[in-house]
Design an enzyme around this catalytic site. Structure first.
Site, PDB file in Angstrom:
ATOM      1  CG  HIS A 233      -0.152   0.030   2.538  1.00  0.00           C
ATOM      2  ND1 HIS A 233       0.400   1.170   3.078  1.00  0.00           N
ATOM      3  CD2 HIS A 233       0.144  -0.972   3.393  1.00  0.00           C
ATOM      4  CE1 HIS A 233       1.001   0.894   4.209  1.00  0.00           C
ATOM      5  NE2 HIS A 233       0.882  -0.415   4.422  1.00  0.00           N
TER       6      HIS A 233
ATOM      7  CD  GLU B 242       2.143  -5.683   8.440  1.00  0.00           C
ATOM      8  OE1 GLU B 242       2.368  -6.916   8.483  1.00  0.00           O
ATOM      9  OE2 GLU B 242       2.841  -4.869   7.790  1.00  0.00           O
TER      10      GLU B 242
END
Length: 382
Positions: free
Chosen positions: A186, A262
């Site tokens: 990202h 994550e």
């Protein structure tokens, strides 16, 4: 038990096919033949093949619980399961596909090899499967009893080596088109330039102004590439925003995969590296010293993440076989998938650089081999 080598023998049966079914599995020390673990269960009405796959899954889980990084040789008398899990036969039956995907996600890719054995050499697993079915007939579940001694393999007979990588031009044509995962980290968030830990249990920040710019540049590069056929993203806001920028350019929808989130950084969320070093020095040192260590207050280690990310990868490979898929995720999952593709040790993730909005690419072949094609590419941001 680090560096262990196991033999998993598994079997399943159904009295009726379909009918009352059960499975059995044993984990053996590859050097001594000692039985380290047993598993069996009555699973109700099912087919032989379903029971065999469930026996495989139970055996792999038992081996993983003993040592997540062990090398495993699976021995089964089911030609179907061995050939399908080895990638030589396609898995067409809808009942088999999710079971095979689950089995692939249990152990690190490249750590498991499959071998067919005649039924008479699979007696322990067969015995356990029949004990489980007998227990089910009596209205109860199987319970472990005294273990029978297993024949020991020759001490000088090591596990067969993992298959040699068939990367690039050496990949045989009969494996078919590989599945390509183009992995995009990202774009920046307000926490990124401050080098603050930002995992799956913190504030879930969105992209900063620079992060939005990075996501758009990555989207342009991917559109120019022209090969992406699907977009899959972590559920976190920053990854969804990055994925949506690419999906708009590509004319595709975004599919969310929870396993791509994550790592949970626990009490380190929102802290800088220096702050964690000051407040939790022993936990930080343990984290960089062992893949099984967890950040302070976290429920996850890098070993846990490897299992989760591996399962997500295998779901994507099963759904998009032979296609090119954009996978939008985070530093830890992407590094982990690269590490697994290379067959590198767990601490290799600490030796990789992965910039915001960078691209990596891995091709996966039907025989279980993988080829790293791109790592930390940021040319589109220059």
């Amino acid at each position: 038990m680090a560096g262990a080598r196991f033999i998993v023998q598994a079997d399943g049966g159904s009295r009726g096919n379909p009918g009352p079914a059960g499975y059995g599995a044993v984990v053996l020390d590859a050097r001594t033949g000692e039985i380290l673990a047993e598993a069996a269960e009555y699973i109700g009405r099912a087919t032989n093949n379903v029971a065999e796959y469930k026996g495989l899954i139970a055996g792999l889980k038992a081996a993983r619980d003993l040592d997540p990084d062990a090398r495993i040789l699976v021995e089964m008398d089911s030609k179907l399961v061995v050939e399908q899990m080895s990638g030589r036969w396609k898995i067409k039956h809808p009942d088999m596909q999710p079971l095979a995907a689950e089995a692939r996600g249990i152990a690190a890719r490249g750590n498991v090899e499959y071998s067919w054995i005649p039924r008479e050499k699979n007696k322990e697993a067969d015995r356990l499967a029949n004990e489980a079915m007998d227990a089910g007939k009596q209205g109860r579940q199987w319970e472990p009893g005294p273990r029978a001694a297993a024949p020991a393999p020759a001490v000088d007979e090591p596990l067969p080596a993992a298959p040699a990588p068939r990367a690039g031009w050496a990949a045989p044509a009969d494996l078919g088109a590989p599945t390509t995962l183009v992995m995009l980290r990202h774009g920046e968030t307000p926490l990124t330039p401050l080098r603050q830990f930002s995992g799956s249990t913190g504030t879930d920040p969105g992209l900063s102004e620079k992060g939005v710019w990075q996501a758009e540049r990555a989207a342009e590069a991917l559109a120019a590439r022209g090969t992406v056929q699907a977009v899959v993203s972590s559920p976190m806001l920053r990854t969804r925003q990055t994925a949506e920028a690419a999906a708009r350019r590509l004319g595709l929808d975004v599919r969310i995969e929870e396993g791509l989130r994550e790592l949970d950084f626990g009490d380190w969320e929102g802290l800088t590296y220096a702050e964690v070093m000051e407040r939790h020095p022993e936990d930080l040192a343990a984290f960089f010293g062992s893949a099984k260590a967890k950040p302070t207050g976290s429920a996850e280690s890098l070993t846990t993440l490897a299992h989760r990310a591996g399962q997500a990868r295998d779901k994507i490979l099963a759904r998009y076989s032979g296609k090119t898929v954009l996978v939008v995720s985070h530093v830890s999952p992407i590094k982990t998938l690269v590490r697994l593709a290379l067959g590198a040790p767990p601490d290799a993730v600490h030796r990789m650089e992965l910039s915001a909005a960078s691209l990596c690419a891995v091709q996966y072949y039907s025989d279980g081999n993988a080829s790293l094609r791109l790592l930390n590419d940021t040319a589109h941001l220059r």
